[in-house]
Design a protein around this motif. Structure first.
Motif, PDB file in Angstrom:
ATOM      1  N   TYR A  34      -6.129  -0.476   1.702  1.00  0.00           N
ATOM      2  CA  TYR A  34      -5.028  -1.380   2.178  1.00  0.00           C
ATOM      3  C   TYR A  34      -5.289  -1.516   3.951  1.00  0.00           C
ATOM      4  O   TYR A  34      -4.691  -2.783   4.233  1.00  0.00           O
ATOM      5  CB  TYR A  34      -3.750  -0.746   2.144  1.00  0.00           C
ATOM      6  CG  TYR A  34      -3.512   0.609   2.556  1.00  0.00           C
ATOM      7  CD1 TYR A  34      -3.283   0.910   4.074  1.00  0.00           C
ATOM      8  CD2 TYR A  34      -3.394   1.794   1.720  1.00  0.00           C
ATOM      9  CE1 TYR A  34      -3.129   2.199   4.347  1.00  0.00           C
ATOM     10  CE2 TYR A  34      -3.154   3.180   2.243  1.00  0.00           C
ATOM     11  CZ  TYR A  34      -3.292   3.337   3.542  1.00  0.00           C
ATOM     12  OH  TYR A  34      -2.990   4.654   3.976  1.00  0.00           O
ATOM     13  N   GLY A  66      -8.225  -4.146   3.890  1.00  0.00           N
ATOM     14  CA  GLY A  66      -7.268  -5.135   3.405  1.00  0.00           C
ATOM     15  C   GLY A  66      -6.360  -5.597   4.386  1.00  0.00           C
ATOM     16  O   GLY A  66      -5.267  -6.455   4.183  1.00  0.00           O
ATOM     17  N   TYR A  68      -3.453  -4.776   5.642  1.00  0.00           N
ATOM     18  CA  TYR A  68      -2.259  -4.360   5.383  1.00  0.00           C
ATOM     19  C   TYR A  68      -1.529  -5.736   5.124  1.00  0.00           C
ATOM     20  O   TYR A  68      -0.508  -5.853   5.221  1.00  0.00           O
ATOM     21  CB  TYR A  68      -1.592  -3.778   6.828  1.00  0.00           C
ATOM     22  CG  TYR A  68      -2.267  -2.678   7.349  1.00  0.00           C
ATOM     23  CD1 TYR A  68      -1.950  -1.336   6.890  1.00  0.00           C
ATOM     24  CD2 TYR A  68      -3.571  -2.871   8.334  1.00  0.00           C
ATOM     25  CE1 TYR A  68      -2.495  -0.064   7.403  1.00  0.00           C
ATOM     26  CE2 TYR A  68      -3.999  -1.503   8.630  1.00  0.00           C
ATOM     27  CZ  TYR A  68      -3.645  -0.463   8.376  1.00  0.00           C
ATOM     28  OH  TYR A  68      -4.402   0.657   8.778  1.00  0.00           O
ATOM     29  N   PRO A  70      -1.205  -7.879   1.345  1.00  0.00           N
ATOM     30  CA  PRO A  70      -1.526  -8.005  -0.260  1.00  0.00           C
ATOM     31  C   PRO A  70      -2.332  -9.281  -0.237  1.00  0.00           C
ATOM     32  O   PRO A  70      -2.875  -9.227  -1.359  1.00  0.00           O
ATOM     33  CB  PRO A  70       0.004  -8.027  -0.819  1.00  0.00           C
ATOM     34  CG  PRO A  70       1.023  -8.174   0.352  1.00  0.00           C
ATOM     35  CD  PRO A  70       0.286  -7.733   1.787  1.00  0.00           C
ATOM     36  N   GLN A  73      -5.890  -8.711   0.060  1.00  0.00           N
ATOM     37  CA  GLN A  73      -6.373  -7.760  -0.967  1.00  0.00           C
ATOM     38  C   GLN A  73      -6.613  -8.547  -2.108  1.00  0.00           C
ATOM     39  O   GLN A  73      -7.577  -8.302  -2.956  1.00  0.00           O
ATOM     40  CB  GLN A  73      -5.596  -6.645  -1.094  1.00  0.00           C
ATOM     41  CG  GLN A  73      -5.638  -5.540  -0.248  1.00  0.00           C
ATOM     42  CD  GLN A  73      -4.913  -4.322  -0.504  1.00  0.00           C
ATOM     43  OE1 GLN A  73      -3.743  -4.215  -0.549  1.00  0.00           O
ATOM     44  NE2 GLN A  73      -5.867  -3.267  -0.633  1.00  0.00           N
ATOM     45  N   PRO A  92      -3.722  -0.100  -2.922  1.00  0.00           N
ATOM     46  CA  PRO A  92      -2.715  -1.190  -2.390  1.00  0.00           C
ATOM     47  C   PRO A  92      -1.966  -1.050  -1.332  1.00  0.00           C
ATOM     48  O   PRO A  92      -1.395   0.075  -0.988  1.00  0.00           O
ATOM     49  CB  PRO A  92      -2.103  -1.868  -3.596  1.00  0.00           C
ATOM     50  CG  PRO A  92      -2.068  -0.405  -4.579  1.00  0.00           C
ATOM     51  CD  PRO A  92      -3.223   0.537  -4.096  1.00  0.00           C
ATOM     52  N   ILE A  93      -1.620  -2.112  -0.450  1.00  0.00           N
ATOM     53  CA  ILE A  93      -0.653  -1.873   0.568  1.00  0.00           C
ATOM     54  C   ILE A  93       0.812  -2.210  -0.135  1.00  0.00           C
ATOM     55  O   ILE A  93       1.867  -1.526   0.529  1.00  0.00           O
ATOM     56  CB  ILE A  93      -0.893  -2.978   1.647  1.00  0.00           C
ATOM     57  CG1 ILE A  93       0.228  -2.753   2.791  1.00  0.00           C
ATOM     58  CG2 ILE A  93      -0.817  -4.312   1.324  1.00  0.00           C
ATOM     59  CD1 ILE A  93       0.187  -1.580   3.666  1.00  0.00           C
ATOM     60  N   ASP A  94       0.737  -2.880  -1.314  1.00  0.00           N
ATOM     61  CA  ASP A  94       2.183  -3.270  -1.826  1.00  0.00           C
ATOM     62  C   ASP A  94       2.036  -2.723  -3.209  1.00  0.00           C
ATOM     63  O   ASP A  94       1.063  -3.362  -4.146  1.00  0.00           O
ATOM     64  CB  ASP A  94       2.590  -4.463  -1.324  1.00  0.00           C
ATOM     65  CG  ASP A  94       3.922  -4.918  -1.936  1.00  0.00           C
ATOM     66  OD1 ASP A  94       4.249  -5.173  -3.216  1.00  0.00           O
ATOM     67  OD2 ASP A  94       5.125  -4.936  -1.360  1.00  0.00           O
ATOM     68  N   GLY A  98       0.243  -5.417  -5.816  1.00  0.00           N
ATOM     69  CA  GLY A  98      -1.040  -5.083  -6.193  1.00  0.00           C
ATOM     70  C   GLY A  98      -1.316  -5.087  -7.646  1.00  0.00           C
ATOM     71  O   GLY A  98      -2.377  -5.082  -8.137  1.00  0.00           O
ATOM     72  N   THR A 117      -2.828   4.907  -2.870  1.00  0.00           N
ATOM     73  CA  THR A 117      -1.550   4.397  -3.237  1.00  0.00           C
ATOM     74  C   THR A 117      -1.532   3.763  -4.632  1.00  0.00           C
ATOM     75  O   THR A 117      -2.717   3.287  -4.950  1.00  0.00           O
ATOM     76  CB  THR A 117      -1.428   3.438  -2.121  1.00  0.00           C
ATOM     77  OG1 THR A 117      -2.354   2.496  -2.065  1.00  0.00           O
ATOM     78  CG2 THR A 117      -1.295   4.174  -0.800  1.00  0.00           C
ATOM     79  N   ILE A 162       4.832   0.219  -0.024  1.00  0.00           N
ATOM     80  CA  ILE A 162       3.756   0.978  -0.283  1.00  0.00           C
ATOM     81  C   ILE A 162       4.136   2.185  -1.066  1.00  0.00           C
ATOM     82  O   ILE A 162       5.290   2.867  -0.796  1.00  0.00           O
ATOM     83  CB  ILE A 162       2.975   1.373   1.006  1.00  0.00           C
ATOM     84  CG1 ILE A 162       1.565   1.792   0.497  1.00  0.00           C
ATOM     85  CG2 ILE A 162       3.494   2.599   1.594  1.00  0.00           C
ATOM     86  CD1 ILE A 162       0.591   1.818   1.558  1.00  0.00           C
TER      87      ILE A 162
END
Length: 330
Positions: A34, A66, A68, A70, A73, A92-94, A98, A117, A162
């Protein structure tokens, strides 16, 4: 006829050589993390590159930052799919966004191993990480025990959405429910950032002079930012109970000096464990290369078929902090 036979023999020999070369090709694994601004993910990224499977050439790994975001990513997943990566490791950041990235890979028949995450999807092939709800409970309990379950606290959250923020908040809330005499004055995000947490804490110290007894920081960077804010206002850090999560180097030093509590999240085990699982999913003949499976015997490799690999937390104490620092500095 003799020339034809020679031609056929040469073609067969070339085909055999190509098959041998193909069999010797490294397994191609991509990693979308992320973000790489903070130390924990830097430790994770460094560890995956130090995996024995990468060192001996069995696996070729590419780490993507990534940033930060999405959407970044998702673009990285599109790149890995088009370049025919054989497996993907994903932090994933979210959690919701994700899931979209994981489905992209699933539709392309590329296994995805979650790490650190979580994405809100049942399409992950496996997950190698730690129980964030437990760590949230552990850190909050450390703060609450120190203040005797009385007084006021503030909570500094990770990026909203997250999975670590969501689950650590659940753990925080569970511990706080055990101390009904404790009041939460403020709960806000500082996005895993030491600088944002410092600014937030400075504001709170001004708004609630002499009223804050404890600081629950959902990672070490933010707990350290709170400590810097306390020092910048000429206050005594020992008057506050402060806790964070991850066991980054500055936090270990801060625990050693008695300023805070931290819980070590094993970036090395998550990274090397994820790589072994991803490589096994890509190539059933692959055998695990790292020592994390003997380091944590309660987390067996199980032929890479477990849906969840739970890397244990290690509370940082006065007794183990020097050995943890020595290992970090190797």
């Amino acid at each position: 006829m003799r020339l034809l036979k020679l031609g056929i023999a040469s073609a067969l020999a070339l085909s055999a050589m190509t098959s041998l070369a193909s069999a010797a090709d490294p397994i191609k694994v991509g990693v979308s993390l992320y973000g790489l601004k903070a130390e924990f993910m830097q430790l994770w990224a460094a560890a995956v590159q130090e995996s024995p499977a990468v060192k001996n050439g069995k696996v070729e790994v590419t780490v993507f930052d990534g940033r930060y975001d999405p959407l970044v990513q998702q673009e990285q997943f599109a790149t890995m799919i088009s370049q025919k990566y054989q497996a993907i490791i994903f932090a994933p950041i979210d959690a919701d966004a994700g899931a979209t990235a994981v489905k992209m890979a699933h539709d392309a028949n590329i296994p995805v191993v979650g790490t650190n995450t979580r994405a809100n999807t049942d399409l992950l092939s496996s997950y190698v990480g730690s129980d964030d709800t437990l760590s949230g409970y552990m850190e909050a309990k450390a703060v609450l025990d120190k203040i005797g379950c009385k007084g006021n606290v503030v909570v500094i959250q990770g990026p909203i959405g997250i999975s670590a923020q969501i689950q650590r908040s659940e753990g925080n809330d569970k511990a706080l429910a055990e101390c009904p005499d404790v009041k939460v004055l403020e709960t806000k995000t500082a996005n895993w950032s030491r600088a944002e947490a410092q600014a937030l804490m400075e504001n709170w110290l001004t708004r609630y002079p002499g009223q804050i007894a404890g600081v629950i920081g959902q990672n070490d960077e933010m707990a350290l930012g709170a400590i810097e804010a306390i020092k910048s206002q000429g206050l005594n850090v020992s008057d506050f109970a402060i806790a964070g999560i991850d066991g980054i180097t500055d936090a270990l030093l801060s625990v050693k000096s008695g300023e805070m509590t931290s819980i070590l999240q094993d970036a090395r085990a998550q990274a090397m464990g994820s790589l072994d699982v991803a490589a096994k999913l890509a190539d059933p003949s692959y055998e695990p290369q790292s020592d994390v499976w003997t380091q944590y015997p309660d987390m067996p490799f199980a032929d890479g078929k477990s849906a969840n690999y739970n890397v244990p937390w290690t509370p940082v104490t006065a007794e183990n902090v020097d050995s943890l620092l020595a290992f970090r500095n190797k």
